[in-house]
Write a protein that holds these residues in place. Sequence first.
Motif, short mmCIF file in Angstrom:
data_model
loop_
_atom_site.label_atom_id
_atom_site.label_comp_id
_atom_site.label_asym_id
_atom_site.label_seq_id
_atom_site.Cartn_x
_atom_site.Cartn_y
_atom_site.Cartn_z
N GLN A 64 4.28 2.66 -9.42
CA GLN A 64 2.98 2.93 -8.82
C GLN A 64 1.86 2.35 -9.67
N ARG A 65 0.93 1.65 -9.04
CA ARG A 65 -0.23 1.06 -9.70
C ARG A 65 -1.47 1.38 -8.86
N MET A 66 -2.65 1.22 -9.44
CA MET A 66 -3.89 1.47 -8.73
C MET A 66 -4.80 0.24 -8.79
N LEU A 67 -5.50 -0.03 -7.69
CA LEU A 67 -6.48 -1.12 -7.66
C LEU A 67 -7.84 -0.54 -7.30
N PRO A 68 -8.85 -0.75 -8.12
CA PRO A 68 -10.19 -0.24 -7.81
C PRO A 68 -10.83 -1.02 -6.67
N ARG A 69 -11.74 -0.39 -5.99
CA ARG A 69 -12.38 -0.97 -4.80
C ARG A 69 -13.04 -2.31 -5.09
N HIS A 70 -13.59 -2.52 -6.27
CA HIS A 70 -14.34 -3.76 -6.53
C HIS A 70 -13.47 -5.02 -6.56
N VAL A 71 -12.14 -4.89 -6.61
CA VAL A 71 -11.28 -6.08 -6.55
C VAL A 71 -10.70 -6.31 -5.15
N VAL B 11 -15.91 8.07 1.07
CA VAL B 11 -16.01 7.35 -0.19
C VAL B 11 -14.67 6.70 -0.47
N PHE B 12 -14.68 5.39 -0.64
CA PHE B 12 -13.47 4.61 -0.89
C PHE B 12 -13.47 4.15 -2.34
N ASP B 13 -12.50 4.62 -3.13
CA ASP B 13 -12.41 4.26 -4.55
C ASP B 13 -11.42 3.14 -4.82
N GLY B 14 -10.40 3.00 -3.98
CA GLY B 14 -9.41 1.96 -4.22
C GLY B 14 -8.11 2.25 -3.51
N ILE B 15 -7.06 1.54 -3.93
CA ILE B 15 -5.75 1.62 -3.27
C ILE B 15 -4.66 1.81 -4.32
N GLY B 16 -3.73 2.72 -4.03
CA GLY B 16 -2.52 2.86 -4.82
C GLY B 16 -1.44 2.02 -4.17
N TYR B 17 -0.63 1.34 -4.98
CA TYR B 17 0.40 0.48 -4.42
C TYR B 17 1.67 0.53 -5.23
N ARG B 18 2.75 0.08 -4.58
CA ARG B 18 4.06 -0.01 -5.24
C ARG B 18 4.29 -1.47 -5.61
N GLU C 198 -6.93 7.17 -10.76
CA GLU C 198 -7.37 7.68 -9.47
C GLU C 198 -8.10 9.01 -9.58
N GLU C 199 -8.98 9.23 -8.62
CA GLU C 199 -9.70 10.49 -8.49
C GLU C 199 -9.00 11.39 -7.47
N ARG C 200 -8.80 10.85 -6.28
CA ARG C 200 -8.16 11.60 -5.20
C ARG C 200 -7.23 10.68 -4.45
N ILE C 201 -6.12 11.22 -4.02
CA ILE C 201 -5.10 10.42 -3.33
C ILE C 201 -4.93 10.93 -1.90
N TYR C 202 -4.87 9.99 -0.96
CA TYR C 202 -4.56 10.29 0.43
C TYR C 202 -3.33 9.50 0.80
N THR C 203 -2.34 10.17 1.36
CA THR C 203 -1.06 9.54 1.67
C THR C 203 -1.07 9.00 3.10
N ALA C 204 -0.53 7.81 3.29
CA ALA C 204 -0.48 7.19 4.61
C ALA C 204 0.89 7.34 5.23
N VAL D 184 0.83 -1.21 0.00
CA VAL D 184 0.00 0.00 0.00
C VAL D 184 0.87 1.26 0.00
N ALA D 185 0.56 2.17 -0.91
CA ALA D 185 1.22 3.48 -0.94
C ALA D 185 0.25 4.59 -0.54
N HIS D 186 -1.00 4.50 -1.00
CA HIS D 186 -2.01 5.50 -0.67
C HIS D 186 -3.42 4.96 -0.91
N VAL D 187 -4.40 5.71 -0.41
CA VAL D 187 -5.80 5.37 -0.57
C VAL D 187 -6.42 6.34 -1.56
N LEU D 188 -7.32 5.83 -2.39
CA LEU D 188 -8.02 6.65 -3.37
C LEU D 188 -9.45 6.86 -2.91
#
Length: 115
Positions: A57-64, A44-51, A91-97, A33-37
């Motif tokens: 950097q890649r993105m995974l949508p919430r439905h998976v 509203v949870f759209d998915g996860i950004g990951y390394r 991604e729509e919006r990124i939140y950093t952890a 996990v790198a960030h939340v979308l």
Amino acid sequence: MAFVDGPDDEISYMALQAGTPILSSDGQTIGHVAHVLGDLEEDVFDGIGYRHGLLGQRMLPRHVIALITRSAVHLSIPAAEVQEASATYSEERIYTARERGKKARWGKDEDEERY
């Protein structure tokens, strides 16, 4: 007695920490996990950004995403389908952890122009 979550108990995406491994449905680690979308203010949870190694950097949508625990993010798809699922997502919006082991605290990525 205080209640303490175990590593395999389900948690909210808001409690997810950077560096948490992401596991495919066939048990392979596909990244961390790198960030939340999404939009934390609207919950509203759209998915996860990951390394992921050489792919960066890649993105995974919430439905998976099948389950989020303290120890891992569990996907509903096998490793062979991850690249296709993440390649089609933007991604729509990124939140950093913050890093693992520190208090989970998400904040908007001020460098992003998408806001």
